[in-house]
Structures are given as structure tokens and as C-alpha cells.
Enzyme design. Structure first.
Site, PDB file in Angstrom:
ATOM      1  N   ASP A   8       0.894  -1.198  -0.081  1.00  0.00           N
ATOM      2  CA  ASP A   8      -0.022   0.025   0.305  1.00  0.00           C
ATOM      3  C   ASP A   8       0.920   1.219   0.094  1.00  0.00           C
ATOM      4  OD1 ASP A   8      -2.394   1.546  -0.051  1.00  0.00           O
ATOM      5  OD2 ASP A   8      -3.139   0.588   1.758  1.00  0.00           O
ATOM      6  N   GLU A  10       0.091   4.567   2.108  1.00  0.00           N
ATOM      7  CA  GLU A  10       0.104   5.455   3.050  1.00  0.00           C
ATOM      8  C   GLU A  10       1.142   5.368   4.082  1.00  0.00           C
ATOM      9  OE1 GLU A  10      -2.408   3.832   1.687  1.00  0.00           O
ATOM     10  OE2 GLU A  10      -4.161   4.970   1.403  1.00  0.00           O
ATOM     11  N   HIS A  60      -2.575  -0.057  -3.864  1.00  0.00           N
ATOM     12  CA  HIS A  60      -3.055   1.173  -3.302  1.00  0.00           C
ATOM     13  C   HIS A  60      -4.202   1.652  -4.468  1.00  0.00           C
ATOM     14  CE1 HIS A  60      -3.354   5.254  -1.808  1.00  0.00           C
ATOM     15  NE2 HIS A  60      -3.139   5.715  -3.188  1.00  0.00           N
ATOM     16  N   HIS A 104      -1.814   0.994   6.561  1.00  0.00           N
ATOM     17  CA  HIS A 104      -2.061   1.886   7.532  1.00  0.00           C
ATOM     18  C   HIS A 104      -3.131   1.639   8.419  1.00  0.00           C
ATOM     19  CE1 HIS A 104      -5.669   1.818   5.205  1.00  0.00           C
ATOM     20  NE2 HIS A 104      -5.093   1.640   3.957  1.00  0.00           N
ATOM     21  N   HIS A 116      -7.977   4.587   7.486  1.00  0.00           N
ATOM     22  CA  HIS A 116      -8.907   4.533   6.766  1.00  0.00           C
ATOM     23  C   HIS A 116      -9.435   2.894   6.520  1.00  0.00           C
ATOM     24  CE1 HIS A 116      -6.356   4.354   3.413  1.00  0.00           C
ATOM     25  NE2 HIS A 116      -7.232   3.428   2.658  1.00  0.00           N
ATOM     26  N   GLU A 135      -7.681  -3.087   7.340  1.00  0.00           N
ATOM     27  CA  GLU A 135      -7.154  -3.727   6.232  1.00  0.00           C
ATOM     28  C   GLU A 135      -5.859  -4.777   6.761  1.00  0.00           C
ATOM     29  OE1 GLU A 135      -6.023  -1.140   2.821  1.00  0.00           O
ATOM     30  OE2 GLU A 135      -7.954   0.208   3.407  1.00  0.00           O
TER      31      GLU A 135
HETATM   32 ZN   LIG Z   1      -3.644   2.902   0.137  1.00  0.00          ZN
END
Ligand SMILES: [Zn+2]
Length: 264
Positions: A8, A10, A60, A104, A116, A135
Site C-alpha cells: 500500500d 500510506e 493502493h 495504514h 481508513h 485492512e
Molecule cells: Zn492505500
């Protein structure tokens, strides 16, 4: 030894702002480069630790963030949009482990860079069988279903705390200390890459002692939305999909992949 890597953006070293994470924004191209170089550092460490086959997924947004020309030649890459039922293409029980890089914290986490769960726009939070999940937990379960353990999670300090509670035996590496949703005490990316390589080597060395994360069904996924119109736009049958209140829907299935396909 085969290793799967999900990247990802972030939680990548040097990434903190919204403008770094969205295609077309001024800082996005630089952040793509940071992502690609950190991914390459992970691949290099995996090769040094004995990996013979490495699959790296660009996880992402659109799934197309790596800069192809800069990618390490000794791995293969999953890029582009994949459906949630096929979140980790090519992953099977022949893989010795998986790494979650640049992740994240779940939606609603205090002082976490870009906290998120699945989407920044639509949902406040998710619960699986009554327990908050982000996640890291969802991906570790999907990977665990294939019989593969997650060996390492990287991201900001809140990501590492979440990893420690979801996956207590799994290593975590903090690329930054989050000071807010868009603020952090950053480690310079070059230092992140070398420290992350050390963490990868240790995690792969530990692979045999880590078990895949598994949770037996049946499953119930509760989604808390931000706006009532998001809940209005969904279909409910009263059994598999039910609206609990203005902002909350619940989805039920015996199979985890089926659950995600009806809920997402
Ligand atoms: Zn992401």
C-alpha cells in the site's frame, strides 16, 4: 522459497499527505517513486534472505502506482484493479509467507496517517464478528485462508500497534511516527529502506514459527457509513444484507470471500 508482498502507499517512508496519494496531484509522482524504491529494497532483502520467487502486488487505489521502468527486475508485479474476491492474484499455499508493506491503521484510529478501511470517502469503520477490523486484519485473514502466514507489517507507529494486536507473533517496522492524519515525525526514506531490509531478513528467518491467521465462519461484517445516502444506495434482503440503522449495515455469509463480495 516463494514470498508474496502487498504494497500500500500510506505507510511508505516519506508519505504523509493526501496530495501524495492521488493520481494527478502535485506530489503524487514523487510518492510513486518513494513507493517503488521502498518496494525494490524489500525485494532485494528477500532475495538476500533466500527467496527464489517474489510476487509484489500494487495495492493502493487504482493498483497502478509503481513506476514500471524502475521496478526491480527479479520480482513479478500484480498491477491494476482487481476485485475483492481476487485481492491477491496468484497467491496459494506454495508461498512461505507474505509481507504487508506501506500499510495504514483502520478507520477511526487517533493520530494515524490517512487512517481508513478500504475507502477514505465512504465508511467510518468495519466490524467482523463484532470486533473492529482494518485492512491489516482483513488481508491477513484472506492470506491466511490460503494457508500463508503474514511475516511482517510496515507503516506508521499506529499501523504497527494494530499489527501487534491482530498478529501478535508478527514483526512490524515503523516508517514514521504519526502526529495526525496528515502529519508525522518522518524517518528519511533512505534510512527506512535500510532498516526495513533488516526487518525483512529477520522476519523471513522467523517464517517457520508464524502461523496463518484463520477465523472460522459463519461471518458477520458490520459497515458503519459516513452518510445515510451511502446506506440508502445499497440493497437489503433482510438475511444476507440488513440495514440496522441510518448509518449501519450488516452482511452475513459462511464464506469470507463471499462475504466480502456481497459487502464491498
Ligand atoms: Zn492505500
Amino acid at each position: 522459497m516463494k514470498i508474496y508482498v502487498s504494497c500500500d502507499m500510506e505507510g511508505i517512508g516519506g508519505v504523509t499527505l493526501r496530495e501524495q496519494l492521488i493520481r494527478g496531484e502535485l506530489l503524487y509522482e514523487e510518492a510513486r517513486r518513494l513507493l517503488t524504491l521502498e518496494t525494490n529494497a524489500v525485494t532485494e532483502a528477500l532475495l538476500a534472505a533466500g527467496a527464489t520467487h517474489i510476487v509484489v502486488k500494487d495495492a493502493h487505489g487504482s493498483g497502478f502506482n509503481f513506476i514500471p521502468e524502475l521496478l526491480h527486475p527479479k520480482a513479478e508485479y500484480v498491477m491494476g484493479a482487481t476485485r475483492v474476491e481476487n485481492r491477491f492474484p496468484g497467491l496459494d499455499d506454495s508461498f512461505a509467507g507474505a509481507l504487508l508493506i506501506g500499510y495504514h491503521a483502520m478507520g477511526g484510529t487517533a493520530l494515524a496517517v490517512r487512517d481508513h478501511t478500504m475507502t477514505s470517502q465512504g465508511w467510518q469503520s468495519l466490524r467482523l464478528n463484532g470486533r473492529p477490523i482494518g485492512e491489516i486484519g482483513l488481508d491477513a485473514l484472506l492470506i491466511g485462508q490460503r494457508g500463508v502466514p503474514v511475516l511482517l507489517v510496515s507503516g506508521d507507529d499506529k499501523t504497527c500497534m494494530e499489527a501487534a494486536s491482530e498478529l501478535p507473533e508478527v514483526a512490524a517496522y515503523a516508517t514514521k511516527t504519526a502526529l495526525g492524519r496528515h502529519a508525522a515525525l518522518l524517518k528519511p526514506p533512505q534510512r527506512v529502506r535500510s532498516e526495513l531490509q533488516e526487518a525483512v531478513r529477520r522476519a523471513v528467518g522467523n517464517a517457520k514459527s508464524v502461523k496463518p491467521l484463520q477465523l472460522a465462519g459463519p461471518y458477520e461484517l458490520t459497515i458503519r457509513f459516513l452518510h445515510t445516502e451511502q446506506a440508502d444506495a445499497r440493497r437489503y434482503d433482510g438475511t444476507q444484507a440488513e440495514r440496522l440503522d441510518g448509518l449501519t449495515a450488516v452482511y452475513r455469509a459462511d464464506d469470507l470471500t463471499e462475504l466480502l463480495s456481497i459487502a464491498f
